[in-house]
Design an enzyme around this catalytic site. Sequence first.
Site, PDB file in Angstrom:
ATOM      1  N   GLY A   9       2.795 -24.491  62.450  1.00 25.84           N
ATOM      2  CA  GLY A   9       2.739 -25.854  62.099  1.00 25.84           C
ATOM      3  C   GLY A   9       1.395 -26.236  61.794  1.00 25.84           C
ATOM      4  N   GLU A  67       2.534 -18.610  64.897  1.00 26.92           N
ATOM      5  CA  GLU A  67       3.376 -18.489  63.842  1.00 26.92           C
ATOM      6  C   GLU A  67       2.969 -19.252  62.633  1.00 26.92           C
ATOM      7  OE1 GLU A  67       7.404 -17.702  66.789  1.00 26.92           O
ATOM      8  OE2 GLU A  67       6.869 -19.593  65.676  1.00 26.92           O
ATOM      9  N   PRO A  68       1.924 -19.006  61.852  1.00 24.52           N
ATOM     10  CA  PRO A  68       1.699 -19.697  60.715  1.00 24.52           C
ATOM     11  C   PRO A  68       2.297 -19.248  59.695  1.00 24.52           C
ATOM     12  CG  PRO A  68      -0.074 -17.710  61.134  1.00 24.52           C
ATOM     13  CD  PRO A  68       0.856 -17.971  62.305  1.00 24.52           C
ATOM     14  N   ARG A 102       3.374 -22.108  56.595  1.00 27.74           N
ATOM     15  CA  ARG A 102       2.645 -22.877  55.525  1.00 27.74           C
ATOM     16  C   ARG A 102       1.249 -22.833  55.237  1.00 27.74           C
ATOM     17  NH1 ARG A 102       4.301 -28.488  54.671  1.00 27.74           N
ATOM     18  NH2 ARG A 102       5.144 -28.237  56.721  1.00 27.74           N
ATOM     19  N   CYS A 147      19.452 -33.896  36.420  1.00 28.36           N
ATOM     20  CA  CYS A 147      20.265 -35.181  36.127  1.00 28.36           C
ATOM     21  C   CYS A 147      20.230 -36.101  37.547  1.00 28.36           C
ATOM     22  CB  CYS A 147      21.364 -34.995  35.652  1.00 28.36           C
ATOM     23  SG  CYS A 147      22.597 -36.345  35.157  1.00 28.36           S
ATOM     24  N   GLU A 148      19.112 -36.598  37.984  1.00 27.88           N
ATOM     25  CA  GLU A 148      19.249 -37.125  39.269  1.00 27.88           C
ATOM     26  C   GLU A 148      18.339 -38.188  39.429  1.00 27.88           C
ATOM     27  OE1 GLU A 148      21.050 -37.535  42.948  1.00 27.88           O
ATOM     28  OE2 GLU A 148      21.575 -36.059  41.750  1.00 27.88           O
TER      29      GLU A 148
END
Length: 434
Positions: free
Chosen positions: A248, A290-291, A293, A361-362
């Site tokens: 995190g 636990e890296p 990101r 298409c959103e």
Amino acid sequence: MYFYGTTGVNKDGHLEIGGLDAVELTKNFGTPLYVYDVALIRERARGFKQTFEQQNVRAQVAYASKAFSTVAMVQLAEEEGLSLDVVSGGELYTAITAGFPPEKIHFHGNNKSREELEMAVDQKIGCIVVDNFYEMELLKAICLEKQVKTNILLRITPGIEAHTHDYILTGQEDSKFGFDLQNGQAEKALTTAIPFDHFNVLGIHCHIGSQIFETTGFILAAQKIVEKLAEWKERIGFESEVLNLGGGFGIRYTKEDEPIPPSQYVSEIIKEVKKLAGEYSLKMPEIWIEPGRSLVGDAGITLYQVGASKDVPGVRKYLAVDGGMSDNIRPALYQAKYEAVFANRPLAQASETVSIAGKCCESGDMLIWDLPLPEQEDEDILAVFCTGAYGYSMANNYNRIPRPAVVFVEDGKATLVVKRETYEDLVRYDLPLK
């Protein structure tokens, strides 16, 4: 502009990554294109590991591969001496295919299937993080059938939730993950697992949140867990060999973000766990983190070809690119924010504010709102920074758009590590009506 890792501006005035011209990369590999700065990933991995080594603390730094899992990325993690955190059979299979040492793989997940658990046991992976009582019974049955002993951690919810600069203390954590520490679930899980001959209970795991910029949450979690470990040692004779405090750790996406260095997270976690172990007369556990990101997030840049524009007088100007929520769903999913420049003229003075639209298409397919940029020119390439985590891993084929290629760059060399999908790939598993 903010320069991440090896990014810079070359003699032609173009964005450079890993010693290579970003514009030339798009000519060679097409767009959209995920580009990873390998040197920055290595730097981050070493930043986490070296602090443990310098303080002579037993540890494992496990790359949380859900952030970005490919064979090449798993092999890079092995080169840097990392362990590996997987959360599905697919991620485990990727690791096995990559030749990653199974004894350094940790398997997470709140609903592991029998097939996934059997694969983990058969591969003799290092640890299974047991998440709930259903899984515990399923894993027991598998271990009995195969007559093997498996290392496990118990995932608990310590009653702390942390995001960015905020942390929340709660009595009973409302989470789909783990055994609750406050209501007795964690102790029941522990006393159920310990007597089972085919389990080796290594210790306790927790994960308190994501994109965290302070160490307060980790310290509070350690305090609550170690206090409970001291109680368990006294009452049931259990002493944890491993304390896994999860990941995190935050990164810089925009100028509002102020992350701290990996070494600071590690140093303060070590300091607190050492202090607590001494206070409660416990042996110093091996610390696992636990890296995900924080290893790959800001090492990734996505390059797009700029296309159509639409000016709504007095409202806003839209600038469209040849990708969008099919290669980066984070803005649509939870309003993630990014910074970007034109890769072919990154230092050009901004003269207008535009909003970057994707091609899906959103109406929700918007990558960046209100981005200062120079006036659009033909052949502009937009470089969106910090897309290395949860871009490729959450990519999809919405509107039947093929997923982009992935390129690793390092020391002036580009390596294609994931091929661009083709239209043929999109229909490869389709079957005709008759």
